[in-house]
Scaffold this motif. Structure first.
Motif, PDB file in Angstrom:
ATOM      1  N   TRP A 296       0.819  -1.213   0.000  1.00 56.02           N
ATOM      2  CA  TRP A 296       0.000   0.000   0.000  1.00 56.02           C
ATOM      3  C   TRP A 296       0.852   1.261   0.000  1.00 56.02           C
ATOM      4  O   TRP A 296       0.428   2.313  -0.478  1.00 56.02           O
ATOM      5  N   TYR A 297       2.072   1.148   0.515  1.00 58.50           N
ATOM      6  CA  TYR A 297       2.943   2.322   0.613  1.00 58.50           C
ATOM      7  C   TYR A 297       3.653   2.644  -0.697  1.00 58.50           C
ATOM      8  O   TYR A 297       4.224   3.721  -0.841  1.00 58.50           O
ATOM      9  N   SER A 298       3.626   1.711  -1.627  1.00 60.73           N
ATOM     10  CA  SER A 298       4.285   1.909  -2.917  1.00 60.73           C
ATOM     11  C   SER A 298       3.575   1.018  -3.933  1.00 60.73           C
ATOM     12  O   SER A 298       3.906  -0.158  -4.088  1.00 60.73           O
ATOM     13  N   LEU A 299       2.623   1.600  -4.614  1.00 59.24           N
ATOM     14  CA  LEU A 299       1.635   0.840  -5.362  1.00 59.24           C
ATOM     15  C   LEU A 299       2.217  -0.048  -6.458  1.00 59.24           C
ATOM     16  O   LEU A 299       1.700  -1.128  -6.724  1.00 59.24           O
ATOM     17  N   TYR A 300       3.311   0.374  -7.094  1.00 62.04           N
ATOM     18  CA  TYR A 300       3.782  -0.333  -8.284  1.00 62.04           C
ATOM     19  C   TYR A 300       5.112  -1.058  -8.085  1.00 62.04           C
ATOM     20  O   TYR A 300       5.767  -1.431  -9.054  1.00 62.04           O
ATOM     21  N   THR A 398       2.639   7.620  -5.841  1.00 64.13           N
ATOM     22  CA  THR A 398       2.249   6.206  -5.911  1.00 64.13           C
ATOM     23  C   THR A 398       1.962   5.638  -4.519  1.00 64.13           C
ATOM     24  O   THR A 398       1.935   4.423  -4.326  1.00 64.13           O
ATOM     25  N   ASP A 399       1.736   6.513  -3.557  1.00 64.91           N
ATOM     26  CA  ASP A 399       1.381   6.111  -2.196  1.00 64.91           C
ATOM     27  C   ASP A 399      -0.131   5.962  -2.094  1.00 64.91           C
ATOM     28  O   ASP A 399      -0.873   6.871  -2.459  1.00 64.91           O
ATOM     29  N   SER A 400      -0.601   4.808  -1.597  1.00 60.29           N
ATOM     30  CA  SER A 400      -2.038   4.626  -1.434  1.00 60.29           C
ATOM     31  C   SER A 400      -2.444   4.605   0.044  1.00 60.29           C
ATOM     32  O   SER A 400      -3.533   4.181   0.382  1.00 60.29           O
ATOM     33  N   VAL A 401      -1.548   5.099   0.927  1.00 62.62           N
ATOM     34  CA  VAL A 401      -1.858   5.179   2.356  1.00 62.62           C
ATOM     35  C   VAL A 401      -2.282   6.594   2.730  1.00 62.62           C
ATOM     36  O   VAL A 401      -3.328   6.811   3.337  1.00 62.62           O
ATOM     37  N   VAL A 402      -1.444   7.575   2.394  1.00 63.36           N
ATOM     38  CA  VAL A 402      -1.847   8.988   2.478  1.00 63.36           C
ATOM     39  C   VAL A 402      -1.548   9.572   1.100  1.00 63.36           C
ATOM     40  O   VAL A 402      -0.513  10.202   0.882  1.00 63.36           O
ATOM     41  N   PRO A 403      -2.436   9.342   0.160  1.00 67.40           N
ATOM     42  CA  PRO A 403      -2.125   9.643  -1.246  1.00 67.40           C
ATOM     43  C   PRO A 403      -2.169  11.132  -1.578  1.00 67.40           C
ATOM     44  O   PRO A 403      -2.635  11.962  -0.790  1.00 67.40           O
TER      45      PRO A 403
END
Length: 482
Positions: A296-300, A398-403
């Motif tokens: 989740w911290y680095s989507l790709y 690319t962060d999906s935690v605090v985007p």
């Protein structure tokens, strides 16, 4: 006549005695004054790191680490690591001082900031040796990493209940006490330009500590802590907008279904970002199930497959696995191994009280017992913007935690006038480094291709961002000169 001579001689004797006492007083004052810097210098000298185990030879900067007591009654002491600016004292004596804080809450700035992001060293996969970080932030500043609050990393409290009663207020108060006591240990940093930076839940820590320093400095013409401003990366700012941007990011990146997106919007509307409750927890669980096994911290980028042996990892490096390009998702494993090594702890003057638990990257005890967390940092932002402090907010996209979407919603809600509209900024390779918008009193910047820990994923772009922040210049709209 004789009595007159006797009286005169008596007066001369008293005068000589007075002169002697004045000379003695002057001598004692001089001796005392000369002694004080030595005492303070010795206090810092005791924290000097000669050489770290596995360090790649001598380096061109000085480093210190150790403890500063913040509450003698409770026995609370915070652990720090200072990496002075590269180039020796002629550089470090002029460079600004920057305090770095990681979040969690409950996570270590030594584990993340110092060891896999902006610090001078990175840890090899053997968990025993180090290599130099080409894009370390101590190329341009003296960087002070702090493990906070007590109970995180090597920081400790002799009052066990402190680990279960942590919260924003005490964390900020202890950090301010740390600064006051630390700067007495390192008096050369008095009056030096000083900044605070951090990421993630430090989106609370950084502005809260900044507010205390600013308010304590009011009315002082020449403050000892010469605070100039702060920067926050992928940080929590306002629960309502953070949630709004989070769910939108998940949905438009294909991580969750439309039905779950709508459920999250309804169930989590008024929930705390750090401590969700009730139906919001159920909705979040459903979203996590749909997202699958991703970082989740680095989507790709790939997750660390902890079951892989180090031998297999090395084979994958040689085979051209994406990790070979510079990103290793297993850094936390190496960090745990390194900082739990007795020789490392001895070299860093750490764990001097024999903490009854292993060093960890994050403390579950601190995190799960967090006691106070305001829903919004808006009042502090507004106060410090009005004060004219330098404030930058940056976000890896690319962060999906605090985007980035969360950060943009939060900044938009401040309703600040725009001075420079959204534009692409460039790094030294002539590539777009991200995008930026300058408001009256605040600069917002995205970092292209970076996850939650921007300096880990995009170290060059993070260093450029940091340099421009320190120089109070807008990010370059054309390729900058290296």
């Amino acid at each position: 006549m004789e009595s007159s001579c006797t009286a005169l001689l008596h007066k001369l004797s008293l005068f000589k005695s007075l002169i002697f006492l004045l000379h003695l007083f002057a001598f004692l004052c001089t001796a005392y004054t000369a002694q004080q810097p030595t005492v303070l210098k010795d206090a810092a000298q005791n924290d000097l790191i000669d050489q770290l185990p596995g360090q790649p030879g001598p380096v061109n900067f000085t480093q210190y680490s150790g403890y500063v007591t913040v509450n003698a009654t409770a026995g609370r002491a915070l652990f720090y690591w200072l990496q002075e600016a590269q180039g020796g004292s002629t550089v470090s004596d002029l460079a600004p001082l920057v305090l770095w804080l990681n979040g969690g809450p409950g996570c270590s700035s030594i584990a993340y900031g110092a060891s896999e992001e902006l610090g001078a060293f990175r840890i090899n996969s053997d968990g025993a040796t180090l290599y130099l970080n080409e894009y370390s932030w101590n190329k341009v500043a003296n960087v002070l990493f702090l493990e906070s609050p007590a109970g995180v990393g090597f920081s400790y409290s002799n009052t066990t209940s402190d680990l279960r009663t942590c919260g924003d207020n005490r964390t900020a108060s202890d950090a301010y006490t740390f600064l006051l006591n630390w700067i007495e240990k390192f008096p050369k940093y008095k009056y030096r330009d000083f900044y605070i930076a951090g990421e993630s839940y430090a989106g609370h820590y950084v502005p809260q500590l900044s507010q205390i320093v600013y308010e304590k400095n009011k009315g002082i013409n020449k403050p000892i802590i010469n605070f100039k401003g702060y920067m926050v990366g992928n940080g929590l700012i306002d629960d309502s907008n953070d949630y709004k941007g989070l769910f939108e990011y998940w949905w438009n990146h294909g991580l969750i279904s439309t039905a779950t997106y709508k459920l999250l919007q309804t169930a989590c509307a008024l929930n705390s970002f750090i401590s969700p409750a009730g139906g919001c927890i159920n909705a979040l669980d459903k979203a996590y199930d749909e997202q699958g096994n991703i970082d989740w911290y680095s989507l790709y980028t790939p997750k660390c497959q902890k079951f892989l042996s180090k031998v297999l990892m090395r084979r994958q490096y040689r085979a051209g696995h994406p990790w070979f390009a510079g990103y290793d998702p297993c850094t936390e494993i190496y960090t745990r191994e390194y900082y739990n090594t007795p020789a490392v702890q001895k070299a860093m003057h750490a764990n001097v009280t024999g903490i009854p638990y292993a060093w960890e990257t994050c403390s579950d005890t601190v995190r799960t017992n967090w006691s106070d967390s305001p829903s919004s940092m808006f009042p502090i932002y507004q106060e410090l913007i009005d004060a004219g402090l330098r404030i930058w907010v940056f976000s890896g996209d690319t962060d999906s935690v605090v985007p980035l979407t969360s950060t943009r919603y939060s900044i938009d809600a401040l309703n600040l006038p725009t001075t420079t509209s959204w534009y692409a900024w460039y790094d030294y390779t002539a590539e777009v480094g991200g995008w930026s918008q300058v408001y009256k009193g605040l600069t917002l910047a995205s970092v292209r291709g970076a996850g939650h820990e921007v300096p880990l994923h995009q170290p060059l772009r993070a260093l450029i961002l940091f340099e421009y922040f320190l120089n109070d210049k807008p990010l370059p709209s054309t390729t900058p000169k290296s």
